[in-house]
Design a protein around this motif. Structure first.
Motif, PDB file in Angstrom:
ATOM      1  N   GLY A 176       0.775  -1.239   0.000  1.00 33.66           N
ATOM      2  CA  GLY A 176       0.000   0.000   0.000  1.00 33.66           C
ATOM      3  C   GLY A 176       0.800   1.279   0.000  1.00 33.66           C
ATOM      4  N   PHE A 177       2.134   1.165  -0.040  1.00 34.63           N
ATOM      5  CA  PHE A 177       2.932   2.393   0.028  1.00 34.63           C
ATOM      6  C   PHE A 177       2.659   3.304  -1.158  1.00 34.63           C
ATOM      7  N   ASP A 178       2.431   2.731  -2.342  1.00 38.97           N
ATOM      8  CA  ASP A 178       2.216   3.569  -3.520  1.00 38.97           C
ATOM      9  C   ASP A 178       1.053   4.535  -3.316  1.00 38.97           C
ATOM     10  N   ILE A 179      -0.050   4.043  -2.776  1.00 38.20           N
ATOM     11  CA  ILE A 179      -1.211   4.915  -2.546  1.00 38.20           C
ATOM     12  C   ILE A 179      -0.957   5.872  -1.380  1.00 38.20           C
ATOM     13  N   MET A 180      -0.268   5.413  -0.350  1.00 38.07           N
ATOM     14  CA  MET A 180       0.070   6.294   0.770  1.00 38.07           C
ATOM     15  C   MET A 180       0.897   7.479   0.286  1.00 38.07           C
ATOM     16  N   LEU A 231      -6.873  26.717 -15.516  1.00 34.80           N
ATOM     17  CA  LEU A 231      -5.965  25.578 -15.441  1.00 34.80           C
ATOM     18  C   LEU A 231      -5.772  25.148 -13.993  1.00 34.80           C
ATOM     19  N   TYR A 232      -5.510  26.108 -13.117  1.00 35.74           N
ATOM     20  CA  TYR A 232      -5.270  25.765 -11.715  1.00 35.74           C
ATOM     21  C   TYR A 232      -6.547  25.333 -10.994  1.00 35.74           C
ATOM     22  N   ARG A 233      -7.675  25.889 -11.397  1.00 35.76           N
ATOM     23  CA  ARG A 233      -8.941  25.417 -10.815  1.00 35.76           C
ATOM     24  C   ARG A 233      -9.212  23.974 -11.219  1.00 35.76           C
ATOM     25  N   ASP A 234      -8.971  23.669 -12.496  1.00 32.41           N
ATOM     26  CA  ASP A 234      -9.184  22.307 -12.976  1.00 32.41           C
ATOM     27  C   ASP A 234      -8.253  21.323 -12.262  1.00 32.41           C
ATOM     28  N   MET A 235      -6.986  21.721 -12.094  1.00 34.56           N
ATOM     29  CA  MET A 235      -6.038  20.832 -11.425  1.00 34.56           C
ATOM     30  C   MET A 235      -6.360  20.699  -9.938  1.00 34.56           C
ATOM     31  N   THR A 236      -6.902  21.755  -9.351  1.00 35.16           N
ATOM     32  CA  THR A 236      -7.333  21.672  -7.949  1.00 35.16           C
ATOM     33  C   THR A 236      -8.465  20.656  -7.804  1.00 35.16           C
ATOM     34  N   ASP A 237      -9.440  20.725  -8.705  1.00 33.44           N
ATOM     35  CA  ASP A 237     -10.552  19.767  -8.675  1.00 33.44           C
ATOM     36  C   ASP A 237     -10.044  18.336  -8.845  1.00 33.44           C
ATOM     37  N   LEU A 238      -9.115  18.150  -9.773  1.00 30.15           N
ATOM     38  CA  LEU A 238      -8.548  16.828 -10.023  1.00 30.15           C
ATOM     39  C   LEU A 238      -7.811  16.307  -8.791  1.00 30.15           C
ATOM     40  N   THR A 239      -7.040  17.172  -8.165  1.00 29.00           N
ATOM     41  CA  THR A 239      -6.272  16.786  -6.978  1.00 29.00           C
ATOM     42  C   THR A 239      -7.190  16.421  -5.824  1.00 29.00           C
ATOM     43  N   GLN A 240      -8.216  17.243  -5.590  1.00 34.93           N
ATOM     44  CA  GLN A 240      -9.141  16.954  -4.495  1.00 34.93           C
ATOM     45  C   GLN A 240      -9.890  15.650  -4.743  1.00 34.93           C
ATOM     46  N   GLU A 241     -10.251  15.396  -5.989  1.00 37.19           N
ATOM     47  CA  GLU A 241     -10.947  14.160  -6.326  1.00 37.19           C
ATOM     48  C   GLU A 241     -10.088  12.944  -5.985  1.00 37.19           C
ATOM     49  N   TYR A 242      -8.839  12.962  -6.407  1.00 36.89           N
ATOM     50  CA  TYR A 242      -7.996  11.788  -6.196  1.00 36.89           C
ATOM     51  C   TYR A 242      -7.449  11.707  -4.774  1.00 36.89           C
ATOM     52  N   TYR A 243      -7.299  12.836  -4.110  1.00 38.14           N
ATOM     53  CA  TYR A 243      -6.933  12.779  -2.696  1.00 38.14           C
ATOM     54  C   TYR A 243      -8.018  12.030  -1.923  1.00 38.14           C
ATOM     55  N   GLY A 244      -9.264  12.350  -2.222  1.00 41.80           N
ATOM     56  CA  GLY A 244     -10.374  11.656  -1.566  1.00 41.80           C
ATOM     57  C   GLY A 244     -10.411  10.178  -1.903  1.00 41.80           C
ATOM     58  N   LYS A 245     -10.154   9.841  -3.156  1.00 41.77           N
ATOM     59  CA  LYS A 245     -10.178   8.434  -3.561  1.00 41.77           C
ATOM     60  C   LYS A 245      -9.024   7.645  -2.937  1.00 41.77           C
ATOM     61  N   PHE A 246      -7.841   8.254  -2.886  1.00 40.35           N
ATOM     62  CA  PHE A 246      -6.702   7.583  -2.263  1.00 40.35           C
ATOM     63  C   PHE A 246      -6.953   7.369  -0.770  1.00 40.35           C
ATOM     64  N   THR A 247      -7.494   8.387  -0.117  1.00 39.58           N
ATOM     65  CA  THR A 247      -7.785   8.281   1.319  1.00 39.58           C
ATOM     66  C   THR A 247      -8.789   7.171   1.582  1.00 39.58           C
ATOM     67  N   GLN A 248      -9.853   7.123   0.783  1.00 42.30           N
ATOM     68  CA  GLN A 248     -10.892   6.116   1.000  1.00 42.30           C
ATOM     69  C   GLN A 248     -10.362   4.708   0.767  1.00 42.30           C
TER      70      GLN A 248
END
Length: 327
Positions: free
Chosen positions: A90-94, A122-139
């Protein structure tokens, strides 16, 4: 229609930094995807890479359209997809989760430096992308039992105010330490959680680094992470709070490097910058003097460690220079 304004100096600097970081993350993702044995993790990381790559292309085009040189960043020369697995369990996701934490902070900063509508988007789109995957990685980490939840407490029944300066000293009339509050606990907890992953990362990097100076640098970083974990953990234990621990994240015995020394040093540079930000929050929002001293001490030590890494990058010709201001 009015002609689109030129990219400003602050926007250029932000795009330059973003290109460096994103090309590094793409190389890391490529290796983790190649070696992942967990279908859910592999699918998540592949999805992130597919959505992140076009953003890197977009930044490159923005710079080219302005006649600006595109940074070298990190290329396929900085990753070895044939290297054996260096991290598992699980280190990769951590680690990807921590990279998304860094990205969220940097995008907030870069948004405040952007003025052109297309760059703001561009930065708003990347922020949305980051928040989406941060949530998915955490879950995913929570679902697989690799990320412990912070301590639960009894909720307060009233709103109270501090009535004595002893609150700042962390002591009462009898000289006993007052319990840490939830804000202070959160800062200590986050520091331990991120440094557990950082310690494992430094151990893996040291194990496969090609240069002896670089290897020693990573070993020093591992010891610094251990020191932070130890001191912050002791503060929690003094308050009868169990420090966070995870069963996830394992360094294998492989000594073949998946990444170039240049990439690993730059990655460490980014993580340490993130750590200094955390120490700064600790100083600003902890009200117990002893905690302020801890955060201040580690802020200085991490800063000195960063400078040592920068000198290694310079001596090896790895430190790409940011665009200069006109003089």
């Amino acid at each position: 229609m009015p002609e689109k304004s030129k990219i400003s100096s602050t926007e250029l600097g932000a795009l330059w930094m973003t290109y460096q970081k994103k090309t590094m993350i793409l190389r890391i993702l490529e290796y983790f995807i190649e070696k992942s044995k967990n279908p859910k993790a592999k699918n998540l990381m592949s999805g992130l890479r597919e959505k992140l790559h076009p953003k890197v292309v977009e930044i490159k085009k923005l710079l080219q359209n302005e006649g600006a040189a595109v940074p070298n960043g990190f290329t396929d020369q900085d990753v070895n997809l044939n290297a054996p697995i260096l991290f598992e369990n699980g280190f990769d996701i951590m680690f990807c989760r921590i990279l998304k934490e860094i990205s969220m902070g940097m995008y907030v900063l870069h948004l405040t430096m952007a003025y052109r509508k297309d760059i703001i988007k561009l930065y708003r789109d990347m922020t949305d992308l980051t928040q989406e995957y941060y949530g998915k990685f955490t879950q995913l980490l929570l679902d697989e039992g690799l990320l412990p939840s912070p301590t639960f407490i009894n909720f307060p029944k009233s709103a109270d105010f501090v009535t004595s300066n002893n609150y700042l000293k962390g002591t009462n009339i009898l000289g006993q330490k007052r319990p840490i509050n939830t804000v202070e606990f959160g800062l200590l907890y986050h520091g331990i959680e991120t440094n557990i992953t950082g310690m494992q990362l430094m151990a893996g990097f040291a194990q496969c680094a090609k240069g002896e100076e670089v290897r020693k640098y990573f070993l020093k970083g591992k010891e610094l992470s251990k020191e932070i974990i130890k001191e912050f953990g002791e503060k929690l234990l003094q308050n009868d709070i169990q420090p966070p621990a995870t069963s996830g994240g394992t360094v294998t015995n492989s000594t073949e490097a998946p990444f170039s020394d240049k990439l690993m040093i730059f990655c460490t540079y980014l993580l340490c910058g993130f750590s200094i930000g955390g120490q700064g929050f600790g100083i600003g929002f902890s009200l117990r003097n002893d905690l302020n001293m801890n955060f201040g001490k580690f802020g200085i030590e991490v800063f000195e460690y960063i400078r040592e890494g920068v000198k290694i990058m310079i001596s090896n010709g790895w430190l790409e220079e940011a665009p200069r201001m006109d003089v």
